[in-house]
Design a protein around this motif. Structure first.
Motif, PDB file in Angstrom:
ATOM      1  N   UNK A  68       0.802  -1.380   0.151  1.00  0.00           N
ATOM      2  CA  UNK A  68       0.804   0.212   0.161  1.00  0.00           C
ATOM      3  C   UNK A  68       1.109   1.252   0.236  1.00  0.00           C
ATOM      4  N   UNK A  69       0.278   2.545   0.071  1.00  0.00           N
ATOM      5  CA  UNK A  69       1.140   3.722  -0.746  1.00  0.00           C
ATOM      6  C   UNK A  69       1.562   3.675   1.364  1.00  0.00           C
ATOM      7  N   UNK A  70       1.203   3.545   2.071  1.00  0.00           N
ATOM      8  CA  UNK A  70       1.988   3.299   3.487  1.00  0.00           C
ATOM      9  C   UNK A  70       2.697   2.701   3.314  1.00  0.00           C
ATOM     10  N   UNK A  71       2.796   1.460   2.842  1.00  0.00           N
ATOM     11  CA  UNK A  71       4.055   1.160   3.398  1.00  0.00           C
ATOM     12  C   UNK A  71       5.020   1.554   2.500  1.00  0.00           C
ATOM     13  N   UNK A  72       4.835   2.379   1.144  1.00  0.00           N
ATOM     14  CA  UNK A  72       5.523   2.783   0.190  1.00  0.00           C
ATOM     15  C   UNK A  72       6.770   4.576   0.184  1.00  0.00           C
ATOM     16  N   UNK A  73       5.417   4.944   1.781  1.00  0.00           N
ATOM     17  CA  UNK A  73       5.933   5.619   2.720  1.00  0.00           C
ATOM     18  C   UNK A  73       6.989   4.746   4.057  1.00  0.00           C
ATOM     19  N   UNK A  74       6.648   3.734   4.357  1.00  0.00           N
ATOM     20  CA  UNK A  74       7.295   3.472   5.667  1.00  0.00           C
ATOM     21  C   UNK A  74       9.054   3.225   5.221  1.00  0.00           C
ATOM     22  N   UNK A  75       9.058   2.982   3.696  1.00  0.00           N
ATOM     23  CA  UNK A  75       9.950   2.700   3.212  1.00  0.00           C
ATOM     24  C   UNK A  75      11.262   3.970   2.896  1.00  0.00           C
ATOM     25  N   UNK A  76      10.304   4.418   1.821  1.00  0.00           N
ATOM     26  CA  UNK A  76      10.658   5.511   2.459  1.00  0.00           C
ATOM     27  C   UNK A  76      11.405   6.680   2.874  1.00  0.00           C
ATOM     28  N   UNK A  77      10.534   6.643   4.189  1.00  0.00           N
ATOM     29  CA  UNK A  77      10.870   7.392   5.447  1.00  0.00           C
ATOM     30  C   UNK A  77      11.967   6.583   6.036  1.00  0.00           C
ATOM     31  N   UNK A  78      12.056   5.501   5.904  1.00  0.00           N
ATOM     32  CA  UNK A  78      13.211   4.778   6.626  1.00  0.00           C
ATOM     33  C   UNK A  78      14.205   4.734   6.030  1.00  0.00           C
ATOM     34  N   UNK A  79      14.237   5.926   4.618  1.00  0.00           N
ATOM     35  CA  UNK A  79      15.572   5.723   3.799  1.00  0.00           C
ATOM     36  C   UNK A  79      15.929   4.473   2.771  1.00  0.00           C
ATOM     37  N   UNK A  80      14.794   3.445   3.231  1.00  0.00           N
ATOM     38  CA  UNK A  80      15.771   1.744   2.664  1.00  0.00           C
ATOM     39  C   UNK A  80      15.026   1.962   1.196  1.00  0.00           C
ATOM     40  N   UNK A  81      15.637   1.112   0.729  1.00  0.00           N
ATOM     41  CA  UNK A  81      14.643   0.623  -0.486  1.00  0.00           C
ATOM     42  C   UNK A  81      13.866  -0.902  -0.256  1.00  0.00           C
ATOM     43  N   UNK A  82      12.528  -0.277  -0.745  1.00  0.00           N
ATOM     44  CA  UNK A  82      11.024  -0.671  -1.165  1.00  0.00           C
ATOM     45  C   UNK A  82      10.776  -1.086  -2.057  1.00  0.00           C
ATOM     46  N   UNK A  83      10.303  -2.050  -2.066  1.00  0.00           N
ATOM     47  CA  UNK A  83      10.127  -3.417  -2.864  1.00  0.00           C
ATOM     48  C   UNK A  83       7.903  -3.670  -2.566  1.00  0.00           C
ATOM     49  N   UNK A  84       7.530  -3.124  -3.315  1.00  0.00           N
ATOM     50  CA  UNK A  84       6.181  -3.001  -3.473  1.00  0.00           C
ATOM     51  C   UNK A  84       5.273  -4.191  -4.325  1.00  0.00           C
ATOM     52  N   UNK A  85       4.242  -5.067  -3.978  1.00  0.00           N
ATOM     53  CA  UNK A  85       3.857  -6.498  -4.207  1.00  0.00           C
ATOM     54  C   UNK A  85       2.503  -5.940  -4.610  1.00  0.00           C
ATOM     55  N   UNK A  86       1.877  -6.495  -5.997  1.00  0.00           N
ATOM     56  CA  UNK A  86       0.688  -5.897  -6.769  1.00  0.00           C
ATOM     57  C   UNK A  86      -0.378  -7.197  -5.821  1.00  0.00           C
ATOM     58  N   UNK A  87       0.479  -8.000  -5.619  1.00  0.00           N
ATOM     59  CA  UNK A  87      -0.525  -9.226  -4.940  1.00  0.00           C
ATOM     60  C   UNK A  87      -1.630  -8.715  -4.191  1.00  0.00           C
ATOM     61  N   UNK A  88      -1.852  -7.788  -3.539  1.00  0.00           N
ATOM     62  CA  UNK A  88      -1.905  -7.544  -2.333  1.00  0.00           C
ATOM     63  C   UNK A  88      -3.716  -6.363  -2.167  1.00  0.00           C
ATOM     64  N   UNK A  89      -4.004  -5.431  -1.436  1.00  0.00           N
ATOM     65  CA  UNK A  89      -4.524  -4.966  -1.466  1.00  0.00           C
ATOM     66  C   UNK A  89      -5.094  -3.542  -1.702  1.00  0.00           C
ATOM     67  N   UNK A  90      -4.113  -3.152  -2.745  1.00  0.00           N
ATOM     68  CA  UNK A  90      -4.476  -1.605  -3.970  1.00  0.00           C
ATOM     69  C   UNK A  90      -2.870  -2.289  -5.352  1.00  0.00           C
ATOM     70  N   UNK A  91      -3.205  -1.925  -5.923  1.00  0.00           N
ATOM     71  CA  UNK A  91      -2.716  -1.415  -7.267  1.00  0.00           C
ATOM     72  C   UNK A  91      -1.750  -1.276  -7.869  1.00  0.00           C
TER      73      UNK A  91
END
Length: 225
Positions: free
Chosen positions: A172-195
């Motif tokens: 979700x966007x919450x997770x993408x923002x979490x990774x960005x805020x933490x300064x770590x590489x983030x992977x978004x997965x499309x099989x979950x709750x959002x597109x």
């Protein structure tokens, strides 16, 4: 080289949407409100149970959130009884986790859902030895919930890893923002709750449709033949 993987839970490791939907609808039923459907549940979840209830109540006619306090108490009690309802790991997740463990990588779960229910979900689905750390919402301990970076940083300190050695996964966007805020590489997965479109807006390091794609990515970065 990546040494640590931190995962969101709902919509990333497990499909728990039916349990979330069931708990919300049983809560709303006390006032003759609802039900919410699965697609609504997917859009309302992700930021903790209170925002979930606020969004659900508002969508069902309680725009002033007159019932939100009682709904919170009721939801927590109901969720104890149905938090495992139809919960299962997404296809390919177990193989991905097995690969990481074979590489000696640190694995952790970081969720915004109640801590005890997070531990219950992970233990019931993956057992007690798959993840070294499993954390739900812990604001009572001064660790702000996602998208604040507190939880990610706390886990990194426990593992003794640096930002460039850490991957954060979410749906979700919450997770993408979490990774960005933490300064770590983030992977978004499309099989979950959002597109995909929601994830792309935050420009994560990678967006994947299948867990096997994550394995190939880590092999490439870590130089695994």
């Amino acid at each position: 080289m990546y040494k640590c993987c931190i995962f969101d839970l709902d919509g990333t490791l497990v499909n728990s949407i039916y349990a979330i939907q069931r708990a919300v609808n049983l809560t709303l039923d006390a006032w003759g409100l609802g039900p919410i459907n699965v697609e609504q549940a997917k859009m309302f979840a992700g930021d903790g149970y209170r925002p979930l209830l606020e969004r659900s109540l508002s969508a069902c006619g309680d725009e002033k959130l007159e019932h939100v306090q009682e709904a919170g108490r009721r939801y927590l009690e109901i969720f104890k009884e149905c938090s495992m309802y139809r919960v299962e790991a997404y296809e390919g997740i177990r193989d991905m986790l097995a690969f990481f463990k074979d590489q000696g990588m640190h694995l952790a779960v970081l969720s915004n859902k109640p801590h005890e229910r997070t531990v219950e979900n992970v233990t019931e689905v993956f057992g007690r030895s798959c993840f070294e750390r499993v954390y739900g919402e812990r604001e009572d301990l001064g660790i702000k919930k996602k998208p604040a970076p507190d939880g990610v940083w706390s886990i990194m300190r426990e593992f003794g890893v640096e930002k460039e050695e850490t991957l954060y996964f979410g749906d979700t966007n919450t997770d993408m923002r979490t990774g960005a805020n933490a300064g770590v590489d983030t992977i978004g997965v499309t099989w979950g709750f959002r597109g995909r479109e929601e994830l792309e807006a935050f420009v994560p390091r990678l967006i994947v449709d299948y867990p096997s794609q994550v394995v190939e990515f880590v092999k490439e970065v870590n130089g695994i033949v």
